[in-house]
Design an enzyme around this catalytic site. Structure first.
Site, PDB file in Angstrom:
ATOM      1  N   ALA A 826       0.830  -1.206   0.000  1.00  0.00           N
ATOM      2  CA  ALA A 826       0.000   0.000   0.000  1.00  0.00           C
ATOM      3  C   ALA A 826       0.860   1.249   0.000  1.00  0.00           C
ATOM      4  CB  ALA A 826      -0.905   0.002   1.221  1.00  0.00           C
ATOM      5  N   ALA A 845      -3.490   8.096   0.946  1.00  0.00           N
ATOM      6  CA  ALA A 845      -3.085   6.703   1.161  1.00  0.00           C
ATOM      7  C   ALA A 845      -4.110   5.756   0.565  1.00  0.00           C
ATOM      8  CB  ALA A 845      -2.921   6.414   2.651  1.00  0.00           C
ATOM      9  N   HIS A 846      -3.638   4.557   0.219  1.00  0.00           N
ATOM     10  CA  HIS A 846      -4.478   3.480  -0.300  1.00  0.00           C
ATOM     11  C   HIS A 846      -4.168   2.219   0.497  1.00  0.00           C
ATOM     12  CE1 HIS A 846      -6.005   1.104  -4.078  1.00  0.00           C
ATOM     13  NE2 HIS A 846      -6.719   0.885  -2.983  1.00  0.00           N
ATOM     14  N   ASN A 847      -5.122   1.795   1.322  1.00  0.00           N
ATOM     15  CA  ASN A 847      -4.899   0.642   2.190  1.00  0.00           C
ATOM     16  C   ASN A 847      -5.229  -0.668   1.498  1.00  0.00           C
ATOM     17  OD1 ASN A 847      -4.449   2.698   4.022  1.00  0.00           O
ATOM     18  ND2 ASN A 847      -5.358   1.558   5.714  1.00  0.00           N
TER      19      ASN A 847
END
Length: 1012
Positions: A826, A845-847
């Protein structure tokens, strides 16, 4: 007799006088304008949008000649007087050069005429009159200087040492000045450094005087040729004088005298009339020489090859994205294996013939025409079919059994790739003839198809010309077949050559099919310490052009291209690849540029070895080569898509293994010279070498011009500075492919523009991969809307990517790879932005996915740490967090809100799952959710905030104070969101976007007594 003697003598003037007059008039025009401008309007002409006197103290050319009376008017009068001598110099130079090299002389003549007319364009239409028209003529003028200067140098007799030496020096100074010119322009326009424009102005003036100095060298040519310009000379009057002078007496009637004159003139000058007639016919035939047309047609068809080929994987991967697994569409990749058909008896001779090539390439145009098909599946079938036909024809051409030699085809292959890169650079990284773009997404599909049809018609109908001699030791050879294959490996050459050929095609595709891909590998954020994608991509193209020039130069030197397979040259390429992978910023980019040079230079020798080794086994050789391509394509995807494919764990985050594999493939044919280098001389027609070199030079210049043209003309500006409002949005944009399978950059731009977002977080944005077409998702938005851009971790960081767009200056940014022990890696961007003097931390952010709860917990913990570490600085978090609102630990929501010391944008909104906005230290005044329309599968969420005055924070941060809900009518209108987006599924909204969930933006009051 008396009347004959009164015929006036013709007026004549030395050609050197014409050249001298032109030089003095041109210098006088510019110097007079400069002197008057400095005397009358000095501080005005040195002032620009960045700074004025004393930071800027020397004026640019455009400000001097185009902005103020009277210098503008005096300059225009003097430059108008220069036009006559200028045209005369152009025609006189053509007169001298036409017998030595008529074809090149015509090219120089045309470029000189266009150059002169375009000079009038940018002189009389100033940037203040019409900026775009002024720039168009200026760019045309600079481009025409390439054939004008280099063509003039080539037409200069070799024994005219003085003129040749001066032209070399002046042209070198002219084009050398372009480098600092571009540098200081970027410093001024992008980095807005005071004083940079003064340095730019010096470079600009040096171009002007180098240009005039170059034209003045014509005086040496005219003096050496003792050339004069005569007016009043008539063929008939000269003949009449000679005849009448020799006649003993006048004829009895005027009719008889005229008959004698006409008969003698016709007899004496019959050969001259024939020459004149032949000259006109030749001139008409060579204005656009057929060899030049043929070469341009071949180059365009090579561009079409790369366009259709590079569209295949993005078209098929559309389905894989929706499935997040193997969707079955991947089988379309096997269309590249169609060269196996060449193993069928009789298939190769037909495919290599002119009729076969025309048929196969005509069928492959289906891959361009399917842009009209709305169904993604229909386009996939069309593109797959096109690639089947295309690769059969291309492989047959690479065997060298047709009309084109392998070496010529190899040069075209490299040239087509470069042209593709240039068109993508000029078109926001989208190839304008890709089938998944159309007129609404930056496509020029109809134009591309028409040009392809014309090129194909020319290729089919061109005369079957005998080839020109290619070298001093091969003048009597006629190229029709390749020599027998040569053994250079213990296991047989066909397999090793196939692996090398496949590795080369993959390497060219993954690194060099888009000019900014190498930079994306090396980008580290702000402050900028390395190359910038939209600024320095042209350097990649220039390196490609230089690399392809190397085998062309070897042709003229008599050295075989086998030298490019030397282990030392391979070691250079390997070291370059290692530098690219191991280092960041300028050091890594230096390795990338050298890798570009290496890969482009080995196209001819690798394809030559592939053709030699395939003799008699073309089907299995080219089939094996493209099996290698397909395997490397898939391996490069598996490095980041490991969570969705069987066995993906073995290639998880192992781009290094893929890089080793592709370079090892090229190593299979690296060898020491064996004394047979002469057989590998580039067997390319001499005119093709000249044309290729010229096209490479033009591509280099066009890449720089396209970069300058695309540069923003002013810095990004926030939408509401007076109210200190920030609008921030988060959007998962599905790799820039909309629901119809087309590029979505312009659709995204429309919504972002209408929402007037100051900060935007975009997710799923790493498009610098083969599967997404090697694109840059930020180009349209950043250029047309004006944003600072951080593209986040690059393709070698094995994430799906995230982007931060900001109207505010980015002071510092850090790229994070969040903990991911079980699932996909991520990405996150932590940026500090300067909001009217207040530093605000923005986090994008990209989880991970729902299937990996441990990853989500660890990632949420790390994001909470990042936000907490910046306390008490204001924070805006824009992210994809797979959790339900208020979910307790170990779910991410509670971890991030409590440990990160932030507030939810609206904790009462229970209808969320993946996108969240958190904040701290700001006043939130509105929150809206907009439906995705046809752009992606995820909505756009927007939060609106007011920044407290410098040195203060929210005076009341309690829940009650933060949830003082309001109607929009109770707030100033600059807090309102656009009214046009009210609607629902039944209608309303814009382009399918409307406020959903609440069907209106939510508004909040600012607590009384707040300092805003």
């Amino acid at each position: 007799m008396a009347s004959a003697k009164t015929v006036p003598k013709p007026f004549s003037v030395k050609a050197t006088t014409v050249a001298t007059v032109h030089t003095y008039l041109a210098n006088t025009a510019f110097l007079t304008a400069l002197a008057l401008g400095c005397l009358l309007h000095y501080k005005r002409i040195v002032k620009n949008e960045v700074a004025g006197y004393p930071d800027e103290w020397f004026p640019s050319v455009s400000a001097t000649i185009g902005d103020w009376y009277p210098e503008r008017n005096i300059f225009q009068i003097l430059i108008a007087l220069t036009a006559g001598p200028r045209f005369a110099v152009v025609f006189l130079q053509y007169y001298l050069a036409r017998t030595k090299n008529s074809k090149l002389a015509v090219v120089v003549l045309i470029s000189g005429l266009v150059r002169t007319v375009s000079c009038g364009g940018w002189v009389y239409i100033t940037s203040s009159d019409d900026h775009d028209v002024h720039d168009f003529f200026m760019v045309t003028y600079i481009v025409c200087n390439i054939p004008w200067m280099f063509g003039g140098l080539a037409c200069t007799p070799s024994d005219n040492h003085t003129a040749r030496r001066r032209r070399q020096l002046v042209s070198g100074a002219f084009f050398g000045s372009l480098v600092p010119l571009v540098y200081f322009f970027i410093q001024h326009k992008v980095h807005r450094i005071p004083g940079a424009y003064t340095r730019y102005a010096f470079c600009e003036w040096s171009l002007i005087f180098c240009d005039i100095a170059y034209d003045s060298i014509a005086e040496i040519d005219f003096r050496r040729a003792e050339l004069e310009v005569a007016l009043g000379v008539s063929l008939r009057s000269t003949a009449t004088d000679e005849i009448l002078a020799q006649a003993p007496a006048m004829p009895e009637t005027p009719t008889e005298a005229q008959a004698i004159v006409e008969d003698n003139a016709e007899a004496d000058n019959q050969p001259a009339r024939q020459d004149v007639s032949h000259s006109w016919a030749s001139t008409l035939a060579i204005i656009v020489p057929r060899p030049l047309v043929a070469f341009l047609s071949d180059a365009y068809l090579a561009y079409v090859f790369w366009s259709i080929y590079t569209s295949l994987v993005p078209t098929l991967f559309y389905f894989s994205i929706w499935e997040l697994a193997i969707a079955g569409s991947e089988i379309a990749l096997l269309s590249c294996l169609s060269p196996v058909i060449l193993g069928i008896p009789g298939a190769l001779p037909w495919a290599a013939s002119r009729d076969g090539q025309t048929t196969l390439r005509a069928l492959s145009l289906v891959g361009l025409a399917v842009y009209v098909v709305n169904s993604p599946l229909g386009r996939l079938f069309g593109v797959a079919f096109a690639n089947i036909c295309l690769f059969v024809g291309q492989a047959a051409e690479w065997t060298g059994t047709g009309e084109k030699s392998v070496e010529y085809s190899a040069i075209l292959t490299g040239l087509g790739l470069i042209i593709s890169s240039v068109t993508k650079l000029a078109n926001h990284t989208n190839n304008p003839i890709w089938p998944f773009v159309n007129e609404n997404s930056g496509g020029y599909n109809k134009t591309g198809i028409v040009l392809a049809c014309l090129a194909l018609y020319e290729a089919h109908t061109r005369p079957r010309l005998q080839e020109e001699p290619t070298s001093s030791n091969a003048k009597q050879a006629k190229r029709t077949r390749l020599p027998a294959s040569r053994e250079f490996g213990p296991s047989g050459t066909w397999l090793t050559a196939a692996v090398a050929g496949g590795s080369l095609v993959y390497s060219l595709h993954t690194f060099l099919s888009e000019s900014s891909t190498l930079i994306a590998w090396l980008w580290t954020g702000y402050p900028i310490t390395g190359p910038v994608p939209h600024l320095h991509g042209a350097m990649t193209i220039i390196a490609q052009c230089f690399g392809l020039l190397i085998p062309l130069a070897l042709k003229g030197s008599g050295i075989g291209v086998d030298v490019l397979l030397h282990p030392v040259w391979f070691a250079y390429g390997t070291a370059s690849a290692y530098t690219l992978y191991s280092y960041k910023n300028w050091v890594g980019y230096f390795g990338g540029l050298n890798l570009a040079i290496y890969l482009m230079s080995v196209i001819p020798p690798v394809l030559l070895e592939l053709a030699r080794a395939s003799r008699g086994r073309e089907g299995k050789t080219f089939f094996s080569a493209f099996v290698v391509v397909c395997m490397l394509d898939l391996a490069s995807v598996w490095t980041v898509a490991y969570a969705f494919v069987p066995g993906g764990a073995y290639l998880r985050e192992r781009t290094d293994l893929v890089l080793i594999a592709q370079m090892s493939g090229l190593a299979l044919i690296a060898r020491w010279p064996n004394g047979q280098g002469a057989s590998s001389l580039l067997n390319t027609p001499l005119h093709a070498k000249r044309y290729a070199s010229a096209v490479l030079a033009i591509c280099s210049v066009l890449s720089v011009i396209a970069t300058l043209y695309r540069l923003p003309t002013e810095p990004p500006r926030p939408y509401r500075p007076a109210s200190r409002i920030i609008r921030a949005g988060i959007w998962t944009v599905h790799f820039g492919i909309d629901n119809a399978g087309r590029d979505s950059q312009r659709g995204m731009r429309h919504l972002i523009h209408d929402m007037e977002l100051d900060i935007v977080g975009l997710l799923e944005t790493d498009l610098h991969r083969i599967v997404y077409g090697n694109r840059d998702l930020t180009r349209v938005i950043a250029e047309q809307e004006g944003y600072y851009v951080d593209i986040g971790p690059g393709p070698n960081q094995h994430t799906w990517g995230c982007v931060l767009l900001s109207k505010f200056p980015i002071v510092n940014s850090t790229h994070h790879l969040l903990p991911s022990p079980e699932g996909e890696l991520a990405p996150a961007i932590e940026a500090i932005i300067d909001v009217w003097g207040t530093l605000v931390t923005a986090v994008v952010a990209h989880n991970g996915q729902e299937e990996t709860p441990l990853d989500r917990e660890l990632q949420a913990t790390e994001l909470a740490r990042i936000m907490s570490a910046s306390y008490p600085r204001p924070v805006i978090f824009l992210g994809y967090v797979v959790t339900k609102p208020h979910a307790a630990r170990p779910s991410p929501y509670e971890i991030m809100v409590q440990d990160g010391q932030v507030h939810d944008i609206d904790q009462e909104d229970e209808d969320r799952w993946c996108e969240y906005i958190f904040y701290r230290g700001l006043y939130r005044t509105s929150y809206s959710r907009l439906s995705r329309g046809s752009i992606t599968d995820t909505e756009l969420q927007v939060g609106q905030f007011v920044v407290p005055r410098i040195g203060s924070g929210p005076i009341n941060d309690t829940v009650e104070a933060r949830y003082l809900r309001s109607f929009k009518e109770d707030l100033p209108t600059d807090h309102w969101f656009p009214m046009e987006y009210y609607g629902d599924e039944a209608g309303g909204g814009v382009n399918g976007h409307f406020y959903h969930v609440f069907y209106t933006p939510l508004y909040y009051k600012i607590p009384e007594g707040s300092e805003v």
